[in-house]
Design a protein around this motif. Structure first.
Motif, PDB file in Angstrom:
ATOM      1  N   UNK A  65      38.241  35.937  43.193  1.00 37.50           N
ATOM      2  CA  UNK A  65      38.090  37.167  43.896  1.00 37.50           C
ATOM      3  C   UNK A  65      39.537  37.777  43.959  1.00 37.50           C
ATOM      4  N   UNK A  66      40.323  37.091  44.107  1.00 30.99           N
ATOM      5  CA  UNK A  66      41.942  37.676  44.237  1.00 30.99           C
ATOM      6  C   UNK A  66      42.244  38.360  42.947  1.00 30.99           C
ATOM      7  N   UNK A  67      42.260  37.451  42.027  1.00 31.03           N
ATOM      8  CA  UNK A  67      42.669  37.939  40.514  1.00 31.03           C
ATOM      9  C   UNK A  67      41.630  38.827  39.910  1.00 31.03           C
ATOM     10  N   UNK A  68      40.355  38.711  40.005  1.00 34.36           N
ATOM     11  CA  UNK A  68      39.480  39.295  39.195  1.00 34.36           C
ATOM     12  C   UNK A  68      39.300  38.773  37.964  1.00 34.36           C
ATOM     13  N   UNK A  69      39.742  37.462  37.665  1.00 34.50           N
ATOM     14  CA  UNK A  69      39.507  36.630  36.582  1.00 34.50           C
ATOM     15  C   UNK A  69      38.546  35.397  36.663  1.00 34.50           C
ATOM     16  N   UNK A  70      37.811  34.922  35.467  1.00 35.23           N
ATOM     17  CA  UNK A  70      37.132  33.806  35.806  1.00 35.23           C
ATOM     18  C   UNK A  70      37.906  32.693  35.748  1.00 35.23           C
ATOM     19  N   UNK A  71      37.541  31.734  36.311  1.00 34.07           N
ATOM     20  CA  UNK A  71      38.559  30.450  36.465  1.00 34.07           C
ATOM     21  C   UNK A  71      37.920  29.527  35.237  1.00 34.07           C
ATOM     22  N   UNK A  72      38.955  29.133  34.585  1.00 31.78           N
ATOM     23  CA  UNK A  72      38.678  28.219  33.370  1.00 31.78           C
ATOM     24  C   UNK A  72      39.404  26.837  33.444  1.00 31.78           C
ATOM     25  N   UNK A  73      38.294  25.951  33.837  1.00 33.97           N
ATOM     26  CA  UNK A  73      38.719  24.795  33.700  1.00 33.97           C
ATOM     27  C   UNK A  73      39.214  23.978  32.252  1.00 33.97           C
ATOM     28  N   UNK A  74      40.004  23.345  32.162  1.00 32.50           N
ATOM     29  CA  UNK A  74      40.551  22.870  30.925  1.00 32.50           C
ATOM     30  C   UNK A  74      39.481  22.096  30.184  1.00 32.50           C
ATOM     31  N   UNK A  75      39.402  22.543  29.036  1.00 38.27           N
ATOM     32  CA  UNK A  75      38.294  22.010  27.889  1.00 38.27           C
ATOM     33  C   UNK A  75      38.416  20.457  27.563  1.00 38.27           C
ATOM     34  N   UNK A  76      37.501  19.694  27.331  1.00 36.32           N
ATOM     35  CA  UNK A  76      37.695  18.348  26.830  1.00 36.32           C
ATOM     36  C   UNK A  76      37.674  17.399  27.984  1.00 36.32           C
ATOM     37  N   UNK A  77      37.838  16.093  27.394  1.00 39.45           N
ATOM     38  CA  UNK A  77      37.805  15.087  28.293  1.00 39.45           C
ATOM     39  C   UNK A  77      38.990  14.273  28.568  1.00 39.45           C
ATOM     40  N   UNK A  78      40.133  15.086  28.073  1.00 34.94           N
ATOM     41  CA  UNK A  78      41.595  14.467  28.103  1.00 34.94           C
ATOM     42  C   UNK A  78      41.737  14.163  29.504  1.00 34.94           C
ATOM     43  N   UNK A  79      42.361  13.052  30.250  1.00 34.86           N
ATOM     44  CA  UNK A  79      42.933  13.076  31.373  1.00 34.86           C
ATOM     45  C   UNK A  79      43.982  14.129  31.670  1.00 34.86           C
TER      46      UNK A  79
END
Length: 316
Positions: free
Chosen positions: A289-303
């Motif tokens: 909401x604040x940034x107007x950007x979609x949140x992108x969680x880091x890809x992959x299964x790396x800890x």
């Protein structure tokens, strides 16, 4: 959400001069740079009580949005972002005054203008507040309500500009600079927030000086943890009814704990996964909401700590 690994700590032995903050791991490099890793720790009641998945990334990336949107107003400590949870910045000598800017009569802490105003006080922080103001009412103009910065674990204390300069916490020139920066940053923040359907009611800033004595913005800016945001659409009706403005309610966990124990003196009960997941979603919603950007969680299964270590390898 249960499969997501929150970042409880990010201790990287290969990096020098480690310092553990409430939510950030800090490393000072010999060349004057500082690495700040935002963990997912949730600090409340003078201790870390939980880990909220993606909280560290949300705070880092929200601050990044605002640092970039305000770089023309005030220099900041940022050098680069090698990881979604990491900022590398210039190490600064933090000024001993925390700058809080308020556009509304709000707050719950002992140093908030609303708390003191409701006690009958009208001369606060070197400012005369008029009679007849209501809870959460817009002030005639934004004001700065500075406090002493308690480096030793003590309590912040309200200050006036005269006290700040008179006690030599800052020089007159430093005070003029930080107060000018703070009001300009807040005005920019309110303007951009308004375009996102939000009211930036108040916020806090930390400033420091670099090796040349130049004042720069440090830490974070306009994040959900350092700022009070309200939803603009519902504010007028709620204010008219004397109700608390609608906000990003991140306090599920704090409220749940406080209702079940004395969190300052008793063990914290096990917090349900559902509350943790709810709080995580609130932080993500706040970022979007604040940034107007979609949140992108880091890809992959790396800890996540392995990922952070990999992305910081060039600093070893």
């Amino acid at each position: 959400m249960s499969e997501i690994q929150p970042i409880r700590e990010a201790v990287i032995p290969e990096l020098p001069n480690y310092y553990r903050g409430k939510v950030r791991e800090n490393y000072d490099l010999p060349d004057g740079r500082r690495i700040l890793i935002a963990t997912d720790r949730l600090s409340a009641f003078d201790r870390a009580i939980a880990c909220i998945p993606f909280k560290g990334q949300v705070l880092t990336q929200t601050a990044r949005f605002w640092f970039e949107k305000t770089a023309d107003i005030c220099p900041n400590h940022v050098l680069e972002y090698p990881d979604p949870n990491v900022v590398v910045g210039q190490k600064l000598d933090i000024l001993p005054v925390e700058i809080v800017v308020r556009g509304y009569l709000a707050g719950t802490t002992s140093t908030s203008v609303l708390t003191m105003y409701k006690q009958g006080r009208r001369d606060l922080y070197g400012i005369r507040f008029q009679d007849g103001l209501r809870d959460n009412e817009a002030l005639p103009h934004a004001v700065i309500t500075p406090t002493s910065k308690a480096f030793d674990g003590g309590h912040d204390e309200p200050l006036s500009p005269d006290e700040i300069v008179g006690s030599k916490l800052l020089t007159q020139e430093q005070w003029d600079t930080v107060s000018g920066y703070a009001l300009a940053l807040f005005a920019r923040g309110q303007d951009i927030a308004h375009g996102r359907g939000l009211i930036l009611a108040d916020t806090k800033y930390e400033f420091g000086t670099d090796r040349q004595g130049r004042i720069m913005l440090a830490d974070e800016i306009h994040t959900p943890d350092s700022s009070r945001y309200w939803f603009a659409e519902s504010y007028p009706a709620r204010f008219a009814e004397g109700e608390r403005p609608e906000s990003f309610d991140k306090d599920f966990v704090r409220n749940w704990v406080a209702a079940r124990c004395d969190p300052y003196n008793e063990p914290i009960p096990e917090i349900p996964d559902e509350l943790i997941a709810q709080t995580s979603q609130v932080y993500i919603r706040a970022f979007e909401t604040i940034t107007g950007q979609a949140f992108e969680a880091p890809a992959g299964q790396e800890p996540p700590v392995d990922r952070i270590r990999r992305n910081l390898a060039r600093y070893f």
